[in-house]
Scaffold this motif. Structure first.
Motif, PDB file in Angstrom:
ATOM      1  N   LEU A   1       0.817  -1.225   0.000  1.00 33.55           N
ATOM      2  CA  LEU A   1       0.000   0.000   0.000  1.00 33.55           C
ATOM      3  C   LEU A   1       0.852   1.276   0.000  1.00 33.55           C
ATOM      4  O   LEU A   1       0.499   2.253  -0.646  1.00 33.55           O
ATOM      5  CB  LEU A   1      -0.936   0.015   1.204  1.00 33.55           C
ATOM      6  N   TYR A   2       1.972   1.269   0.709  1.00 36.45           N
ATOM      7  CA  TYR A   2       2.742   2.515   0.867  1.00 36.45           C
ATOM      8  C   TYR A   2       3.966   2.610  -0.051  1.00 36.45           C
ATOM      9  O   TYR A   2       4.528   3.692  -0.219  1.00 36.45           O
ATOM     10  CB  TYR A   2       3.137   2.718   2.332  1.00 36.45           C
TER      11      TYR A   2
ATOM     12  N   TRP B   1       5.284   1.089   6.917  1.00 39.12           N
ATOM     13  CA  TRP B   1       4.474   2.134   6.278  1.00 39.12           C
ATOM     14  C   TRP B   1       4.902   3.505   6.777  1.00 39.12           C
ATOM     15  O   TRP B   1       4.907   4.477   6.009  1.00 39.12           O
ATOM     16  CB  TRP B   1       2.972   1.888   6.480  1.00 39.12           C
ATOM     17  N   ARG B   2       5.296   3.583   8.028  1.00 38.66           N
ATOM     18  CA  ARG B   2       5.775   4.872   8.565  1.00 38.66           C
ATOM     19  C   ARG B   2       7.116   5.244   7.945  1.00 38.66           C
ATOM     20  O   ARG B   2       7.358   6.398   7.600  1.00 38.66           O
ATOM     21  CB  ARG B   2       5.900   4.793  10.085  1.00 38.66           C
TER      22      ARG B   2
ATOM     23  N   ARG C   1      -9.090   4.198  12.854  1.00 36.77           N
ATOM     24  CA  ARG C   1      -8.006   3.450  12.212  1.00 36.77           C
ATOM     25  C   ARG C   1      -7.049   4.405  11.519  1.00 36.77           C
ATOM     26  O   ARG C   1      -7.440   5.482  11.096  1.00 36.77           O
ATOM     27  CB  ARG C   1      -8.574   2.491  11.164  1.00 36.77           C
ATOM     28  N   ARG C   2      -5.806   3.935  11.353  1.00 34.88           N
ATOM     29  CA  ARG C   2      -4.883   4.656  10.492  1.00 34.88           C
ATOM     30  C   ARG C   2      -3.905   3.673   9.850  1.00 34.88           C
ATOM     31  O   ARG C   2      -4.006   2.474  10.055  1.00 34.88           O
ATOM     32  CB  ARG C   2      -4.160   5.771  11.242  1.00 34.88           C
ATOM     33  N   GLY C   3      -2.997   4.205   9.028  1.00 34.71           N
ATOM     34  CA  GLY C   3      -2.025   3.328   8.386  1.00 34.71           C
ATOM     35  C   GLY C   3      -2.694   2.330   7.449  1.00 34.71           C
ATOM     36  O   GLY C   3      -3.766   2.592   6.899  1.00 34.71           O
ATOM     37  N   PRO C   4      -2.068   1.160   7.275  1.00 37.90           N
ATOM     38  CA  PRO C   4      -2.582   0.166   6.321  1.00 37.90           C
ATOM     39  C   PRO C   4      -4.011  -0.261   6.638  1.00 37.90           C
ATOM     40  O   PRO C   4      -4.800  -0.514   5.726  1.00 37.90           O
ATOM     41  CB  PRO C   4      -1.637  -1.029   6.495  1.00 37.90           C
ATOM     42  N   GLU C   5      -4.367  -0.328   7.932  1.00 35.78           N
ATOM     43  CA  GLU C   5      -5.712  -0.791   8.286  1.00 35.78           C
ATOM     44  C   GLU C   5      -6.775   0.187   7.771  1.00 35.78           C
ATOM     45  O   GLU C   5      -7.841  -0.227   7.319  1.00 35.78           O
ATOM     46  CB  GLU C   5      -5.851  -0.971   9.798  1.00 35.78           C
TER      47      GLU C   5
END
Ligand SMILES: Nc1nc2c(c(=O)[nH]1)N[C@H]1C(S)=C(S)[C@@H](COP(=O)(O)OP(=O)(O)OC[C@H]3O[C@@H](n4cnc5c(=O)[nH]c(N)nc54)[C@H](O)[C@@H]3O)O[C@H]1N2
Ligand SMILES: Nc1nc2c(c(=O)[nH]1)N[C@H]1C(S)=C(S)[C@@H](COP(=O)(O)OP(=O)(O)OC[C@H]3O[C@@H](n4cnc5c(=O)[nH]c(N)nc54)[C@H](O)[C@@H]3O)O[C@H]1N2
Ligand code: SF4
Ligand SMILES: [Mo]
Length: 751
Positions: A116-117, A477-478, A534-538
């Protein structure tokens, strides 16, 4: 210590097996197959057990490394990003974005965070120099299906559980566990075909495990699949076996294909392929007369001289025999997160455009935004405007995985700056100035966004992290967002959460603006609120699921899928068998299946012109690769459980060749190609056809600076020192890794 059991999908290959992991505190006590997984029903392979050793491997990186006085030394994250800002920033400012290249390796496709990122980072970088493992892998298939059906992921997959006849070329799923055909326990599913009275026919220059367990196996001369497949097409037309059925009105170009196949009668190609004409005709008839049948090709049909032609012909035959988009044939998946072929207007699209620009040095055409990875070394070495001066690798090991690895190895040393996001210091990342560590697979959540789009059943499974990552480590992802900020000129102190909010907000804006989206016209603020906290990939995953084909469309469809549903079902949700999707799946501008796309038609002349090549063999051997059940491309060789036992990196050759060359089993053998030489033990076996030598890729761990203690003791030799960086399939830019001419001789004196 707290004992527990968690369930997760194995991230190591395309099979997506469910695992049951028993833990005590931060320790793994045991790993077994998850009997309740809706797709894998308990199946796993030996690699899954090795996750325990991978998790505990002392050589696995747990802190960033920064090069100081020539040596990679541990550093803090802030120090590492400051160094990247200073030096990558300088290259971008002084030489422009194209001076920075990126290489995305295979695990990028298997990781939720990276899949995703990675794209977010590549977009922020804005370089033309994007490379990936796709051009040593499946790019020919993606080009073929893109031109035929309209998107790069419109890949028909064999409907394994319902087919009664599978013609399989250049694939060894008993070892690889399947590829571009996501299914756990492919071996069991293949056995089941035979158990229900069906047939599995394998075409491969090696009698593989898969071939041994098949109904029949035929040796084929490496690189000649397109002749063999064209001869089947020829036979279908010549014997009146073409049966388009329901797809007739959705297909254009059938007459063109008939004309193209005319020169390739079975009797004409038999000698070139090494398969006799009567067999080719029989297989054509069997395919045409079996109600549920499919043709499937993989690595052997892609990584070769006529990769796109062979990949195209696989689906041409599926269509001409009435098996495309039919139960038990070759079908399209409908993935829960959606695909390019579930978005937009059903049945019509922009199609694909290829070759929008060319590489600087060799003028190789761009394919889906990428350049062939076989061009990477020359783009680094050749001075001038647009020369690559910095490189970012993400989960890749191109020194061992791409052609002429030795040249690339030297070229990497001349870069001004290199960053690697990886879990090891290996043959490639040892060149980096900064290495940023990923996490243990068990410290990451998981969802196979890409592989589920190629599955033989519609299934969705989400796995939370088994262990919390250590407080001083950073999820990938970060890391990618921080790299994206540096690439975008925002410095090394970016607010990662704010950036992530921006990324998801942009996607929501696009969705609500798209007429065909299930949330078209909705208020973006309402959608974003529903995704919170939620944040990030989720958060992105929840958005994709909810706007996907089974999604709840944020309340518009009751009972629709959300990430919360998946969280409540750790063994996965079965969304059912594949269903016919033509014409809805098509995204070509014509709204038809383009059976004879212009670029492919134009390449047929090259095939025709080479018809007489190599037929006499003149004593030259050709190289092919192979895979091993307990290996994973160039990595996982640092895990004792997987590398113990006999050395796997051997040169397999037929007894007839060995006798002719004066080579005995175990002799050190020298193999030489246009670009390089390697030495490794010979393994004499009649499982390889005469004239062919088989060497696995991903070995050669004895280079200075590699920090893989176990792998160094099982170093092997790098077969990609033989692979020729100039040998490409022209349409896809994919490297030719199979069928390369080599000279083979004994390296040790006789006696
Ligand atoms: N001669 C020949 N060459 C081939 C092939 C062949 O058949 N013959 N096959 C080709 C194919 S199909 C492929 S896919 C390529 C593979 O080519 P690459 O993708 O370049 O190489 P891999 O060996 O998969 O290396 C994966 C890297 O990712 C790292 N890694 C593993 N997990 C993670 C993670 O979670 N995060 C991060 N950041 N890093 C991680 C590993 O340490 C390793 O360095 O090789 C190709 N090369
Ligand atoms: N255990 C294990 N599993 C893996 C991997 C691994 O390294 N180890 N790698 C993963 C990856 S990245 C991928 S892409 C998949 C690949 O999955 P597969 O495609 O199933 O992989 P291979 O075992 O390389 O099978 C390729 C076959 O093609 C044959 N071949 C070579 N040249 C030709 C040719 O010209 N024509 C024909 N018809 N056959 C030819 C070879 O002999 C070989 O048996 O496997 C995945 N799974
Ligand atoms: S077959 Fe692939 S997904 Fe299944 S356990 Fe083995 S490595 Fe993991
Ligand atoms: Mo691959």
């Amino acid at each position: 210590m707290h004992a527990g059991t968690s369930y997760r999908v194995c991230p190591l290959c395309e099979a997506t097996c469910g695992l049951e992991i028993r833990t005590r505190g931060r320790e793994v006590i045991g790993i077994r197959g998850d009997d309740d997984d809706v797709f894998s029903r308990g199946f796993i392979c030996p690699k899954a057990y090795a996750l325990k050793e991978l998790d505990a491997d002392p050589d696995r990186l747990r802190a960033p490394l920064v090069r100081r006085n020539g040596t990679l030394e541990p550093a803090t994250w802030d120090e590492a990003f400051a160094e990247i800002e200073r030096r990558l920033g300088a290259v971008i400012r002084e030489r422009g974005r194209d001076a920075v290249a990126v290489y995305l390796g295979n695990p990028s496709v298997h990781s939720l965070a990276l899949s995703l990122y990675g794209a977010v980072f590549v977009r922020a970088l804005g370089t033309k120099n994007v490379f990936s493992a796709s051009t040593v892998d499946q790019m020919p298939k993606q080009v073929a299906v893109g031109l035929m059906f309209g998107t790069m992921l419109s890949t028909p997959v064999p409907d394994l559980d319902r087919t009664d006849y599978l013609l399989m070329l250049g694939a060894n799923p008993f070892v690889s566990n399947g590829s571009l055909m996501t299914a756990p326990d492919v071996p069991g599913r293949l056995r089941a075909i035979r158990q229900r009275g069906g047939r599995v026919v394998v075409v491969d220059p090696r009698r593989t495990r898969t071939a041994t367990e098949a109904s029949e196996h035929h040796f084929i001369r490496p690189g000649t699949d397109a002749y063999f497949l064209f001869a089947i097409v020829h036979t279908l037309f010549a014997e009146g076996l073409v049966r388009l059925g329901r797809l007739a009105e959705h297909t254009v170009g059938v007459e063109r294909v008939e004309a193209l196949a005319r020169p390739f009668a079975p009797e004409v190609v038999a000698r070139r392929c090494g398969i006799d004409a009567a067999t080719i005709r029989r297989l054509a008839r069997e395919l045409a007369t079996t109600e549920r049948a499919a043709v499937y090709g993989r690595i052997g049909t892609c990584t070769q001289e006529f990769g796109t032609l062979a990949s195209w012909l696989v689906d041409v035959i599926n269509l001409l025999t009435g098996h495309l988009d039919e139960l038990g044939g070759a079908m399209f998946t409908r993935a829960a997160t959606g695909s390019p072929h579930t978005r937009g207007t059903p049945g019509k699209g922009k199609g694909v455009r290829l070759g929008r620009r060319r590489s600087r040095v060799r003028e190789a055409p761009e394919v889906y935004g990428e350049l062939p990875c076989a061009c990477l070394a020359e783009e680094i070495e050749t001075p001038g405007d647009g020369q690559i001066r910095a490189l970012v690798t993400v989960a890749g090991n191109p020194v061992l995985s791409t052609p002429n690895g030795e040249r690339l190895d030297r070229a990497l040393d001349t870069l001004e700056f290199m960053v690697s996001l990886d879990i090891y210091v290996n043959e490639t990342t040892r060149h980096a100035d900064v290495v940023l560590p990923g996490l243990s697979p068990l410290e990451q959540s998981h969802y196979d966004v890409i592989l589920r789009q190629l599955a033989i059943r519609n299934v969705a499974t989400y796995s939370p992290a088994t262990f919390e990552p250590p407080a001083d480590q950073v999820p990938e992802w970060r890391t990618l967002l921080r790299l994206a900020a540096i690439a975008a000129g925002q410095g090394d102190g970016a607010d990662v959460d704010a950036l992530d909010d921006f990324v998801v907000a942009q996607r929501v804006e696009q969705d609500v603006a798209a007429p065909a989206s299930p949330i078209h016209g909705r208020n973006p603020a309402e959608i974003l609120a529903a995704l919170a906290p939620r944040r990030g990939p989720e958060r992105l995953l929840d958005l994709m699921l909810r706007t996907g084909p089974y999604g709840d469309a944020f309340g518009a469809k009751s009972d629709g899928l959300t990430l919360a549903h998946l969280e409540a079902r750790p063994h996965g949700i079965d969304l059912g068998p594949l269903e016919p999707r033509i014409p809805e799946v098509l995204r070509t501008p014509s709204g038809k299946i383009e059976l004879a796309p212009e670029p492919i038609v134009a390449d047929v002349e090259r095939l025709r012109a080479a018809l007489d090549d190599g037929a006499s063999a003149n004593g030259k051997m050709v190289l092919i690769g192979r895979r091993d059940l307990r290996s994973n491309n160039s990595w996982m060789h640092n895990l004792h459980v997987l590398v113990k036992g006999n050395p796997r990196c051997t040169a397999q050759m037929n007894p007839a060749d060995a006798a002719r060359l004066g080579i005995a089993d175990g002799d050190v053998t020298r193999v030489t190609s246009r670009v390089g030489t390697i030495e490794l033990p010979a393994e004499v076996t009649d499982t390889v056809m005469p004239g062919v030598v088989s060497i696995p890729h991903g070995w050669g761990h004895d280079l200075r600076g590699v920090r893989l203690k176990v792998a160094a003791e099982h170093a092997g030799a790098n077969s990609n020192r033989l692979a020729d960086e100039l040998a490409l399939d022209p349409l896809s830019g994919n490297a030719v890794l199979n069928g390369l001419p080599v000279a083979v001789e004994r390296a040790t004196p006789a006696g």
